[in-house]
Structure formats: C-alpha cells, structure tokens
Design a protein around this motif. Structure first.
Motif, PDB file in Angstrom:
ATOM      1  N   THR A   1       0.523  -1.241   0.233  1.00 40.04           N
ATOM      2  CA  THR A   1       0.258   0.297   0.306  1.00 40.04           C
ATOM      3  C   THR A   1       0.763   0.806  -0.142  1.00 40.04           C
ATOM      4  OG1 THR A   1       0.064   0.406   2.105  1.00 40.04           O
ATOM      5  CG2 THR A   1      -1.844  -1.317   1.184  1.00 40.04           C
ATOM      6  N   LEU A   2       0.240   2.444   0.013  1.00 42.89           N
ATOM      7  CA  LEU A   2       1.251   3.224  -0.423  1.00 42.89           C
ATOM      8  C   LEU A   2       1.998   3.858   0.749  1.00 42.89           C
ATOM      9  CD1 LEU A   2       2.077   5.980  -1.583  1.00 42.89           C
ATOM     10  CD2 LEU A   2      -0.451   7.065  -0.898  1.00 42.89           C
ATOM     11  N   SER A   3       1.322   3.364   2.505  1.00 41.38           N
ATOM     12  CA  SER A   3       2.004   3.329   3.554  1.00 41.38           C
ATOM     13  C   SER A   3       3.171   2.486   3.696  1.00 41.38           C
ATOM     14  CB  SER A   3       1.201   3.144   4.679  1.00 41.38           C
ATOM     15  OG  SER A   3       0.623   1.275   4.672  1.00 41.38           O
ATOM     16  N   ASP A   4       2.980   1.515   2.484  1.00 37.54           N
ATOM     17  CA  ASP A   4       4.447   1.081   3.289  1.00 37.54           C
ATOM     18  C   ASP A   4       5.599   1.938   2.458  1.00 37.54           C
ATOM     19  OD1 ASP A   4       3.488  -1.456   4.037  1.00 37.54           O
ATOM     20  OD2 ASP A   4       2.825  -1.871   1.775  1.00 37.54           O
ATOM     21  N   TYR A   5       5.483   2.998   1.208  1.00 41.11           N
ATOM     22  CA  TYR A   5       6.812   3.698   0.893  1.00 41.11           C
ATOM     23  C   TYR A   5       6.853   4.786   1.310  1.00 41.11           C
ATOM     24  CZ  TYR A   5       5.803  -0.255  -2.893  1.00 41.11           C
ATOM     25  OH  TYR A   5       5.757  -0.738  -3.646  1.00 41.11           O
ATOM     26  N   THR A   6       6.117   5.526   1.924  1.00 37.99           N
ATOM     27  CA  THR A   6       5.719   6.397   2.552  1.00 37.99           C
ATOM     28  C   THR A   6       6.328   6.819   4.271  1.00 37.99           C
ATOM     29  OG1 THR A   6       3.325   6.797   3.297  1.00 37.99           O
ATOM     30  CG2 THR A   6       4.112   7.602   1.637  1.00 37.99           C
ATOM     31  N   GLY A   7       6.197   5.439   4.900  1.00 38.40           N
ATOM     32  CA  GLY A   7       7.411   5.368   6.333  1.00 38.40           C
ATOM     33  C   GLY A   7       6.020   5.514   7.438  1.00 38.40           C
ATOM     34  N   GLN A   8       4.445   5.486   6.835  1.00 33.54           N
ATOM     35  CA  GLN A   8       3.380   6.221   7.871  1.00 33.54           C
ATOM     36  C   GLN A   8       1.593   4.916   7.827  1.00 33.54           C
ATOM     37  OE1 GLN A   8       1.216   9.142   5.589  1.00 33.54           O
ATOM     38  NE2 GLN A   8       2.877  10.967   5.948  1.00 33.54           N
ATOM     39  N   SER A   9       2.336   5.032   8.819  1.00 29.31           N
ATOM     40  CA  SER A   9       0.887   3.966   9.396  1.00 29.31           C
ATOM     41  C   SER A   9      -0.218   3.914   9.249  1.00 29.31           C
ATOM     42  CB  SER A   9       1.053   3.077  10.793  1.00 29.31           C
ATOM     43  OG  SER A   9       1.343   4.320  11.817  1.00 29.31           O
ATOM     44  N   ASN A  10      -1.418   3.392   8.987  1.00 30.32           N
ATOM     45  CA  ASN A  10      -2.736   3.683   8.856  1.00 30.32           C
ATOM     46  C   ASN A  10      -3.778   3.858  10.115  1.00 30.32           C
ATOM     47  OD1 ASN A  10      -2.746   3.386   5.628  1.00 30.32           O
ATOM     48  ND2 ASN A  10      -2.912   0.416   6.172  1.00 30.32           N
TER      49      ASN A  10
END
Length: 85
Positions: free
Chosen positions: A76-85
C-alpha cells in the motif's frame, strides 16, 4: 496527398509506442525473474557439459521462490511513505 503522409506518420507513432511498452514489460519480467532464468541456463549448461548442475538448479529454485514471494506481496502507499494507517 498531405493527409496520407499524416496517416502514415500516425501509424508509425502507434507502432513505436507499442514496441516501447513491450520493451518495458520485458525489462520488468527480466528484472523480477532474471536470477531464476540465469540459474536454469547455468544448470542446463553444466548438464550438457557432463557435470552435475544440481547446485545451479537449487539456486534457480530459490531465486524463483523469492521472486514469486516478491510478486505476491501486497503493498500500500504507507509501505513507501513510512506512515502507518
């Protein structure tokens, strides 16, 4: 006459786009399965030379399993931004 040259140019442009897309797909496939293909070719070469190719075949099998695992990972996008859902 001029309209005919435009149509020929359009056909050539479409052909170039299709060839470029095929090249990009081939590069992606080789990038994902390159180690597997290289290992299998090495094993076949060793076997044809009369040597034991089982070590190269084992490396190819391991690389294939790693590539299959990487291809099936859902990101998901969070895998690349370092942010969690």
């Amino acid at each position: 006459m001029r309209n005919r040259f435009r149509q020929l140019g359009q056909g050539m442009t479409e052909y170039i786009i299709i060839v470029a897309l095929i090249a990009i797909a081939a590069i992606a496939v080789y990038g994902l399965f390159g180690d597997t293909i290289r290992g299998q070719m090495g094993a076949m070469t060793q076997e044809l030379a009369g040597q034991d190719g089982s070590s190269s075949l084992k490396k190819a099998d391991d690389a294939g399993k790693a590539a299959a695992g990487a291809a099936s990972d859902k990101k998901t996008l969070s895998d690349y931004t370092g942010q969690s859902n």
